[in-house]
Design a protein around this motif. Structure first.
Motif, PDB file in Angstrom:
ATOM      1  N   PRO A 123       0.834  -1.207   0.000  1.00  0.00           N
ATOM      2  CA  PRO A 123       0.000   0.000   0.000  1.00  0.00           C
ATOM      3  C   PRO A 123       0.872   1.262   0.000  1.00  0.00           C
ATOM      4  O   PRO A 123       1.992   1.260   0.515  1.00  0.00           O
ATOM      5  CB  PRO A 123      -0.810  -0.110   1.284  1.00  0.00           C
ATOM      6  CG  PRO A 123      -0.035  -1.043   2.148  1.00  0.00           C
ATOM      7  CD  PRO A 123       0.736  -1.958   1.245  1.00  0.00           C
ATOM      8  N   ASP A 178       1.453   5.317   1.011  1.00  0.00           N
ATOM      9  CA  ASP A 178       0.999   6.239   2.045  1.00  0.00           C
ATOM     10  C   ASP A 178       0.079   7.275   1.387  1.00  0.00           C
ATOM     11  O   ASP A 178      -0.028   7.346   0.172  1.00  0.00           O
ATOM     12  CB  ASP A 178       2.163   6.901   2.776  1.00  0.00           C
ATOM     13  CG  ASP A 178       3.010   7.786   1.883  1.00  0.00           C
ATOM     14  OD1 ASP A 178       2.457   8.603   1.124  1.00  0.00           O
ATOM     15  OD2 ASP A 178       4.242   7.663   1.946  1.00  0.00           O
ATOM     16  N   GLU A 179      -0.580   8.056   2.206  1.00  0.00           N
ATOM     17  CA  GLU A 179      -1.600   8.985   1.712  1.00  0.00           C
ATOM     18  C   GLU A 179      -1.033   9.989   0.714  1.00  0.00           C
ATOM     19  O   GLU A 179      -1.638  10.268  -0.321  1.00  0.00           O
ATOM     20  CB  GLU A 179      -2.203   9.724   2.907  1.00  0.00           C
ATOM     21  CG  GLU A 179      -3.401  10.559   2.573  1.00  0.00           C
ATOM     22  CD  GLU A 179      -4.023  11.159   3.821  1.00  0.00           C
ATOM     23  OE1 GLU A 179      -4.328  12.356   3.772  1.00  0.00           O
ATOM     24  OE2 GLU A 179      -4.185  10.435   4.813  1.00  0.00           O
ATOM     25  N   HIS A 180       0.141  10.522   0.993  1.00  0.00           N
ATOM     26  CA  HIS A 180       0.760  11.517   0.108  1.00  0.00           C
ATOM     27  C   HIS A 180       1.140  10.890  -1.232  1.00  0.00           C
ATOM     28  O   HIS A 180       0.906  11.485  -2.293  1.00  0.00           O
ATOM     29  CB  HIS A 180       1.986  12.135   0.781  1.00  0.00           C
ATOM     30  CG  HIS A 180       2.685  13.131  -0.074  1.00  0.00           C
ATOM     31  ND1 HIS A 180       2.150  14.354  -0.373  1.00  0.00           N
ATOM     32  CD2 HIS A 180       3.872  13.069  -0.724  1.00  0.00           C
ATOM     33  CE1 HIS A 180       2.981  15.012  -1.168  1.00  0.00           C
ATOM     34  NE2 HIS A 180       4.038  14.251  -1.383  1.00  0.00           N
ATOM     35  N   ALA A 201      -0.141   8.210  -2.665  1.00  0.00           N
ATOM     36  CA  ALA A 201      -1.355   7.869  -3.396  1.00  0.00           C
ATOM     37  C   ALA A 201      -1.957   9.110  -4.046  1.00  0.00           C
ATOM     38  O   ALA A 201      -2.383   9.074  -5.205  1.00  0.00           O
ATOM     39  CB  ALA A 201      -2.372   7.215  -2.467  1.00  0.00           C
ATOM     40  N   ALA A 202      -1.964  10.234  -3.328  1.00  0.00           N
ATOM     41  CA  ALA A 202      -2.489  11.483  -3.890  1.00  0.00           C
ATOM     42  C   ALA A 202      -1.644  11.935  -5.072  1.00  0.00           C
ATOM     43  O   ALA A 202      -2.184  12.406  -6.090  1.00  0.00           O
ATOM     44  CB  ALA A 202      -2.538  12.561  -2.816  1.00  0.00           C
ATOM     45  N   SER A 203      -0.344  11.776  -4.990  1.00  0.00           N
ATOM     46  CA  SER A 203       0.542  12.143  -6.091  1.00  0.00           C
ATOM     47  C   SER A 203       0.296  11.283  -7.317  1.00  0.00           C
ATOM     48  O   SER A 203       0.258  11.784  -8.440  1.00  0.00           O
ATOM     49  CB  SER A 203       2.009  12.016  -5.665  1.00  0.00           C
ATOM     50  OG  SER A 203       2.308  12.926  -4.650  1.00  0.00           O
TER      51      SER A 203
END
Length: 78
Positions: free
Chosen positions: A15, A17-19, A21-23
């Motif tokens: 998986p 991380d949030e950053h 995935a946003a990128s």
């Protein structure tokens, strides 16, 4: 190409991380927008024929403008 994300989890994947995935999602949206522009140009050519050469841009001018845009971009991590 489907605009729907894959819904079945794949166990071998790590998986993000949030950053990250946003990128990745932002990059995918940029690429999709570029492809949509290309598709609309091709559809216009198919419907109306090629544009007149006098209305075009010299490839050297287009290349130089593109290289200038690339030089101004923020570096990205692949």
């Amino acid at each position: 190409m489907s605009e729907q994300p894959a819904t079945v989890p794949v166990p071998e994947r790590q998986p993000l991380d949030e950053h990250a995935a946003a990128s990745v999602l932002a990059y995918a949206a940029e690429q999709r927008a570029k492809v949509d522009v290309l598709a609309s140009v091709l559809e216009d050519i198919a419907a109306h024929g090629y544009p007149a050469p006098e209305t075009g841009v010299l490839w050297e001018t287009a290349r130089d403008a593109h290289l200038a845009r690339l030089a101004e971009e923020q570096p990205r991590v692949a």
